[in-house]
Design a protein around this motif. Sequence first.
Motif, PDB file in Angstrom:
ATOM      1  N   ARG A  10      45.771  43.043  41.946  1.00 21.62           N
ATOM      2  CA  ARG A  10      44.522  42.421  41.518  1.00 21.62           C
ATOM      3  C   ARG A  10      44.789  41.197  40.658  1.00 21.62           C
ATOM      4  NH1 ARG A  10      42.328  48.260  39.887  1.00 21.62           N
ATOM      5  NH2 ARG A  10      44.572  48.350  39.534  1.00 21.62           N
ATOM      6  N   VAL A  11      44.026  40.136  40.929  1.00 24.57           N
ATOM      7  CA  VAL A  11      44.110  38.921  40.130  1.00 24.57           C
ATOM      8  C   VAL A  11      42.693  38.436  39.844  1.00 24.57           C
ATOM      9  CG1 VAL A  11      46.313  38.278  41.197  1.00 24.57           C
ATOM     10  CG2 VAL A  11      44.194  37.321  42.094  1.00 24.57           C
ATOM     11  N   ARG A  12      42.589  37.586  38.865  1.00 23.85           N
ATOM     12  CA  ARG A  12      41.306  36.991  38.505  1.00 23.85           C
ATOM     13  C   ARG A  12      41.401  35.478  38.647  1.00 23.85           C
ATOM     14  NH1 ARG A  12      37.256  38.942  35.324  1.00 23.85           N
ATOM     15  NH2 ARG A  12      38.627  40.623  34.595  1.00 23.85           N
ATOM     16  N   VAL A  13      40.396  34.865  39.270  1.00 22.26           N
ATOM     17  CA  VAL A  13      40.328  33.410  39.347  1.00 22.26           C
ATOM     18  C   VAL A  13      39.017  32.941  38.724  1.00 22.26           C
ATOM     19  CG1 VAL A  13      41.820  33.196  41.372  1.00 22.26           C
ATOM     20  CG2 VAL A  13      39.357  33.470  41.687  1.00 22.26           C
ATOM     21  N   ASP A  14      39.076  31.789  38.084  1.00 27.06           N
ATOM     22  CA  ASP A  14      37.880  31.192  37.516  1.00 27.06           C
ATOM     23  C   ASP A  14      37.031  30.555  38.605  1.00 27.06           C
ATOM     24  OD1 ASP A  14      38.662  31.901  34.967  1.00 27.06           O
ATOM     25  OD2 ASP A  14      39.616  29.962  34.542  1.00 27.06           O
TER      26      ASP A  14
END
Length: 319
Positions: A26-30
């Motif tokens: 899992r990753v988060r992007v703006d």
Amino acid sequence: MAVELPGGVFAMGSDDHYPEEAPTHRVRVDAFSIDATTVTNAEFAAFVAETGYVTVAERDPDPADFPDAPAESLQPGSMVFVPTRGPVDLRHLSQWWRWKPGASWRHPRGPKSSIDQLLDHPVVHVAHEDALAYAAWVGASLPTEAEWEYAARGGLDGTAYTWGQDARPGGRLMANTWDGPDFPWRSSGESGFLRTAPVGSFPANGYGLFDMAGNVWEWTDDWWTSRHPDDAGSPCCAPENPRGGDLQASYDPAQPQFRVGRKVIKGGSHLCADTYCLRYRPAARRPQPIDTGMSHVGFRCVRRPEAAPAAAPERTDHA
């Protein structure tokens, strides 16, 4: 036209296909915006007309960079797909890729070809620095691998394809990929395209983005890594806006004599055949030398909002 995306957490990669796509993490992007289509020949031509830019494929090679190359080989050119005359050993790519002097974005199949009838097709034969130059001209950037994959998934977290779990939902062809099992010599012709198709010829994904699968591979701005990092274990700890590897680690270990960095390309192309290269999926990824354009590699741009001004600190006194 650019499409605004809200950003968020998503599952990047795949544990079910090629080893370089693993592990799922899992990753988060703006939030960011991304072009609805890849950059076309017409758009790139406008850039060149205004700036006079000369692509890598159109420049004379520096003999110092190729000390063992014969003089006749030191001329501008690029790699072009040429179908074989029959079945071949698929372990040897040189059987269907040819270095063609004179091939470039203006002449995608070689010096006698042109883009006159291909203005709405994706521009190809662009090296990484060519894509960067265009992006800077329009006030944009190239996507990170995480941004590209988030956009390609179209809001469908964890599915195999940009449109869902089935390769052909209801029997419908969803992307410009190689038709039939006989790569690289015979296509069934089902899609109507042996090479690139006009952008937007196939259905958009859930975010309204076209050709996030097939047609052409697309440059990202991340250095190649042979695998993804492990999952953080909790959505709250997902890395934010990850940026892949570094230059030194991106070099090809099979060719140590060539110290050329490789960037991640995404999305597959019209040459992806299910029996050979099942890479027209959002998790799929390949390394591409930054100095090498090819007849199946293009790009699209992203724009990131400027950082918002810092909020005034809350008062802690009781005056």
